[in-house]
Design a protein around this motif. Structure first.
Motif, PDB file in Angstrom:
ATOM      1  N   TYR A  98       0.923  -1.069  -0.008  1.00 36.43           N
ATOM      2  CA  TYR A  98      -0.063   0.047  -0.065  1.00 36.43           C
ATOM      3  C   TYR A  98       0.886   1.328  -0.067  1.00 36.43           C
ATOM      4  CZ  TYR A  98      -3.943   2.984   0.837  1.00 36.43           C
ATOM      5  OH  TYR A  98      -5.131   3.826   0.692  1.00 36.43           O
ATOM      6  N   ASP A  99       1.847   1.284   0.832  1.00 34.93           N
ATOM      7  CA  ASP A  99       2.770   2.696   1.171  1.00 34.93           C
ATOM      8  C   ASP A  99       3.575   2.749  -0.486  1.00 34.93           C
ATOM      9  OD1 ASP A  99       1.797   3.120   3.449  1.00 34.93           O
ATOM     10  OD2 ASP A  99       3.744   2.265   4.518  1.00 34.93           O
ATOM     11  N   GLY A 100       3.855   1.525  -1.002  1.00 41.69           N
ATOM     12  CA  GLY A 100       4.591   1.705  -2.227  1.00 41.69           C
ATOM     13  C   GLY A 100       3.666   2.399  -3.183  1.00 41.69           C
ATOM     14  N   LEU A 101       2.330   2.104  -3.399  1.00 41.78           N
ATOM     15  CA  LEU A 101       1.547   2.600  -4.274  1.00 41.78           C
ATOM     16  C   LEU A 101       1.157   4.053  -3.903  1.00 41.78           C
ATOM     17  CD1 LEU A 101      -1.087  -0.146  -4.497  1.00 41.78           C
ATOM     18  CD2 LEU A 101       0.434   0.381  -6.391  1.00 41.78           C
ATOM     19  N   ALA A 102       1.217   4.152  -2.641  1.00 44.87           N
ATOM     20  CA  ALA A 102       0.698   5.743  -2.049  1.00 44.87           C
ATOM     21  C   ALA A 102       1.913   6.633  -2.425  1.00 44.87           C
ATOM     22  CB  ALA A 102       0.607   5.743  -0.654  1.00 44.87           C
ATOM     23  N   ALA A 103       3.323   6.169  -2.215  1.00 47.42           N
ATOM     24  CA  ALA A 103       4.364   6.851  -2.728  1.00 47.42           C
ATOM     25  C   ALA A 103       4.384   7.459  -4.130  1.00 47.42           C
ATOM     26  CB  ALA A 103       5.643   5.970  -2.501  1.00 47.42           C
ATOM     27  N   ASN A 104       3.487   6.810  -5.169  1.00 49.95           N
ATOM     28  CA  ASN A 104       3.414   7.319  -6.537  1.00 49.95           C
ATOM     29  C   ASN A 104       2.102   7.680  -6.462  1.00 49.95           C
ATOM     30  OD1 ASN A 104       6.145   6.541  -7.178  1.00 49.95           O
ATOM     31  ND2 ASN A 104       5.364   4.346  -7.448  1.00 49.95           N
ATOM     32  N   GLY A 105       1.307   8.086  -5.433  1.00 50.99           N
ATOM     33  CA  GLY A 105      -0.112   8.456  -5.719  1.00 50.99           C
ATOM     34  C   GLY A 105      -1.235   7.680  -6.251  1.00 50.99           C
ATOM     35  N   ASP A 106      -0.714   6.304  -6.177  1.00 50.28           N
ATOM     36  CA  ASP A 106      -1.707   5.228  -6.879  1.00 50.28           C
ATOM     37  C   ASP A 106      -2.340   4.490  -5.637  1.00 50.28           C
ATOM     38  OD1 ASP A 106      -0.812   6.077  -9.378  1.00 50.28           O
ATOM     39  OD2 ASP A 106       0.845   4.737  -9.361  1.00 50.28           O
ATOM     40  N   GLU A 107      -2.908   4.819  -4.411  1.00 49.03           N
ATOM     41  CA  GLU A 107      -3.200   3.944  -3.392  1.00 49.03           C
ATOM     42  C   GLU A 107      -4.787   3.575  -3.856  1.00 49.03           C
ATOM     43  OE1 GLU A 107      -3.708   8.373  -2.095  1.00 49.03           O
ATOM     44  OE2 GLU A 107      -2.184   7.138  -3.003  1.00 49.03           O
ATOM     45  N   ASP A 108      -5.367   4.125  -4.841  1.00 46.72           N
ATOM     46  CA  ASP A 108      -6.654   3.807  -5.379  1.00 46.72           C
ATOM     47  C   ASP A 108      -6.543   2.673  -6.251  1.00 46.72           C
ATOM     48  OD1 ASP A 108      -5.713   5.403  -7.375  1.00 46.72           O
ATOM     49  OD2 ASP A 108      -7.341   5.682  -8.453  1.00 46.72           O
ATOM     50  N   GLN A 109      -5.110   2.072  -6.544  1.00 45.23           N
ATOM     51  CA  GLN A 109      -5.329   0.929  -7.318  1.00 45.23           C
ATOM     52  C   GLN A 109      -5.073  -0.272  -6.613  1.00 45.23           C
ATOM     53  OE1 GLN A 109      -5.554   0.660 -10.669  1.00 45.23           O
ATOM     54  NE2 GLN A 109      -6.024   2.763 -10.315  1.00 45.23           N
ATOM     55  N   TYR A 110      -4.845  -0.091  -5.105  1.00 39.22           N
ATOM     56  CA  TYR A 110      -4.771  -1.126  -4.083  1.00 39.22           C
ATOM     57  C   TYR A 110      -5.518  -2.448  -4.125  1.00 39.22           C
ATOM     58  CZ  TYR A 110      -3.748  -3.845   0.208  1.00 39.22           C
ATOM     59  OH  TYR A 110      -3.616  -4.733   0.948  1.00 39.22           O
ATOM     60  N   GLY A 111      -6.914  -1.809  -4.363  1.00 41.14           N
ATOM     61  CA  GLY A 111      -7.761  -3.166  -4.506  1.00 41.14           C
ATOM     62  C   GLY A 111      -7.618  -3.958  -5.634  1.00 41.14           C
ATOM     63  N   ARG A 112      -7.505  -3.252  -6.562  1.00 37.93           N
ATOM     64  CA  ARG A 112      -7.156  -4.119  -7.854  1.00 37.93           C
ATOM     65  C   ARG A 112      -6.060  -5.023  -7.657  1.00 37.93           C
ATOM     66  NH1 ARG A 112      -8.883  -1.989 -13.463  1.00 37.93           N
ATOM     67  NH2 ARG A 112     -10.933  -2.214 -12.553  1.00 37.93           N
ATOM     68  N   LEU A 113      -5.000  -4.500  -7.296  1.00 37.52           N
ATOM     69  CA  LEU A 113      -3.689  -5.096  -7.127  1.00 37.52           C
ATOM     70  C   LEU A 113      -3.680  -6.267  -6.158  1.00 37.52           C
ATOM     71  CD1 LEU A 113      -0.768  -5.235  -8.211  1.00 37.52           C
ATOM     72  CD2 LEU A 113      -0.227  -3.357  -6.750  1.00 37.52           C
ATOM     73  N   ASN A 114      -4.319  -5.946  -4.832  1.00 36.14           N
ATOM     74  CA  ASN A 114      -4.533  -6.756  -3.921  1.00 36.14           C
ATOM     75  C   ASN A 114      -5.180  -8.049  -4.503  1.00 36.14           C
ATOM     76  OD1 ASN A 114      -4.144  -7.961  -1.184  1.00 36.14           O
ATOM     77  ND2 ASN A 114      -6.527  -7.417  -0.961  1.00 36.14           N
ATOM     78  N   ALA A 115      -6.356  -7.878  -5.156  1.00 38.42           N
ATOM     79  CA  ALA A 115      -6.967  -8.870  -5.902  1.00 38.42           C
ATOM     80  C   ALA A 115      -6.074  -9.840  -6.794  1.00 38.42           C
ATOM     81  CB  ALA A 115      -8.252  -8.502  -6.680  1.00 38.42           C
ATOM     82  N   ARG A 116      -5.207  -9.091  -7.606  1.00 39.79           N
ATOM     83  CA  ARG A 116      -4.191  -9.889  -8.524  1.00 39.79           C
ATOM     84  C   ARG A 116      -3.376 -10.560  -7.797  1.00 39.79           C
ATOM     85  NH1 ARG A 116      -1.591  -5.767 -12.497  1.00 39.79           N
ATOM     86  NH2 ARG A 116      -3.879  -5.375 -12.879  1.00 39.79           N
ATOM     87  N   VAL A 117      -2.822  -9.977  -6.623  1.00 42.93           N
ATOM     88  CA  VAL A 117      -1.878 -10.843  -5.717  1.00 42.93           C
ATOM     89  C   VAL A 117      -2.862 -12.158  -5.166  1.00 42.93           C
ATOM     90  CG1 VAL A 117      -0.587 -10.642  -3.538  1.00 42.93           C
ATOM     91  CG2 VAL A 117      -0.375  -8.648  -5.227  1.00 42.93           C
ATOM     92  N   ASP A 118      -3.824 -12.010  -4.842  1.00 45.53           N
ATOM     93  CA  ASP A 118      -4.443 -13.264  -4.233  1.00 45.53           C
ATOM     94  C   ASP A 118      -4.611 -14.063  -5.369  1.00 45.53           C
ATOM     95  OD1 ASP A 118      -4.618 -11.885  -1.573  1.00 45.53           O
ATOM     96  OD2 ASP A 118      -6.711 -12.219  -1.449  1.00 45.53           O
ATOM     97  N   THR A 119      -5.108 -13.551  -6.467  1.00 41.67           N
ATOM     98  CA  THR A 119      -5.306 -14.622  -7.621  1.00 41.67           C
ATOM     99  C   THR A 119      -4.110 -15.198  -8.016  1.00 41.67           C
ATOM    100  OG1 THR A 119      -6.931 -12.821  -8.308  1.00 41.67           O
ATOM    101  CG2 THR A 119      -6.168 -14.758 -10.098  1.00 41.67           C
ATOM    102  N   ILE A 120      -3.016 -14.510  -8.095  1.00 43.79           N
ATOM    103  CA  ILE A 120      -1.815 -15.334  -8.581  1.00 43.79           C
ATOM    104  C   ILE A 120      -1.191 -16.271  -7.447  1.00 43.79           C
ATOM    105  CG2 ILE A 120       0.777 -14.956  -8.830  1.00 43.79           C
ATOM    106  CD1 ILE A 120      -0.023 -12.164 -10.266  1.00 43.79           C
TER     107      ILE A 120
END
Length: 346
Positions: A98-120
């Protein structure tokens, strides 16, 4: 970890009863209860990447203990080491992401990326199940265990390369370890509903530890259990993937519990399909509640707050272990229905 597809069978074939296996799983959870929140504070105060590296090493030692000392106490020692490693990973990974995404202003992408991590993560269980079957055929539980040790050590090497965004130097100077721990606990109170939702839903995942035993109870030969249950993580992956695209619906978890009830009633190999559908709906809900929690955290003690939810899930997991001994899948299904009603009101 190939041994993950076999370890419950390893315990059973080593002469342990269902009650003894539940005791071992309880030891695993107790380890998490004791160290979950302190390990989250450790990650917040020092380095989340270092916690992930140590996590792989400790879990590798735990699985090595199972191979070298295949007895109740050897399994118990392995679970303590696995539990310690798990607490260092829990909270640290989510916070790092989350903090890695927030550092680039992309924290709104966490849900989709978290879903992708769980899927993989779930899809990876498919080739691992195939590998586990092959390893078991050639070298039994021992070969599967040693390969798992190597995989875990390799994960620590990979974790060394994870980028870790810098945090404010002022915060690090002002807050020591104990202060970080207190800050994380206090910050959990205003968002207690989101924390509770994650604790209740995540705890259901403890039931996964019994999937192989269920397959065996449903008349699947031991050597084919990893292959027979291969569809369960695939359906779980499908549910997690859809969570990144579809909104949350309160009835989904309730439907998951109903499917498990039907599967337990049938108790035949085909029921594994229903078990997979149950798991897929469950993973859909889990991604949503985890994402909602991360979005609600505004404190720098992100790993600590996430660990607070995780420790709550361990307490609920005790009920899962007890219900398995008392009523197997039927009792667990009823618990899922109760959790569904509670979460729907959050």
């Amino acid at each position: 970890m190939p041994i993950y597809a076999l370890y419950a069978l390893l315990f059973a074939d080593s002469g342990l009863s269902d009650a003894s296996i539940s005791v071992l799983l309880t030891i695993w959870s107790l380890t998490a209860v004791v160290f979950e929140v302190p390990s989250g504070a450790l990650a917040d105060r020092f380095s989340r990447r270092s916690c992930l590296v140590a996590s792989g090493v400790l879990q590798a030692l735990g699985h090595a203990a199972w191979v070298v000392f295949p007895s109740f106490w050897g399994f118990a020692a392995g679970f303590v080491l696995w539990g310690l490693g798990g607490t260092l990973q829990s909270g640290s990974f989510e916070a790092l992401l989350y903090d890695g995404l927030a550092a680039n202003g992309d924290e709104d992408q966490y849900g989709r990326l978290n879903a992708r991590v769980d899927t993989i993560e779930l899809i990876a269980q498919v080739p691992v199940a195939v590998i586990a079957t092959v390893l078991f055929s050639f070298g039994g539980y021992e070969l599967a265990g040693w390969v798992s040790v190597v995989v875990l050590l390799a994960s620590s090497v990979i974790a060394l390369r994870f980028p870790e965004p810098e945090r404010g130097e002022d915060d690090e100077e002002e807050l020591g370890y104990l202060d970080t721990l207190k800050t994380g606990l206090r910050a959990s109170v205003p968002i207690k509903r989101a924390v509770l939702a994650v604790a209740l839903v995540y705890a259901i995942d403890a039931f996964e530890e019994y999937f192989t035993l269920l397959a065996q109870d449903w008349h699947v030969p031991t050597v084919w259990v990893p292959m027979a249950t291969i569809g369960v993580p695939l359906l779980g992956a499908a549910g997690a993937s859809l969570a990144g695209r579809l909104p949350f619906r309160g009835w989904v978890l309730f439907a998951s519990g109903l499917l498990l009830l039907v599967a337990a009633w049938l108790a035949v190999p085909f029921a594994i399909v229903l078990l997979g559908l149950c798991y897929g709906l469950y993973r859909f809900v889990l991604v949503h509640v985890e994402t909602e929690l991360q979005h609600r955290i505004s404190s720098d003690a992100r790993a600590t707050i996430t660990s607070v939810a995780a420790i709550g899930s361990e307490f609920v997991a005790f009920a899962i272990y007890g219900l398995w001994v008392l009523g197997s899948a039927f009792a667990v299904a009823v618990m899922i229905l109760v959790v569904a009603l509670v979460v729907r009101r959050q």
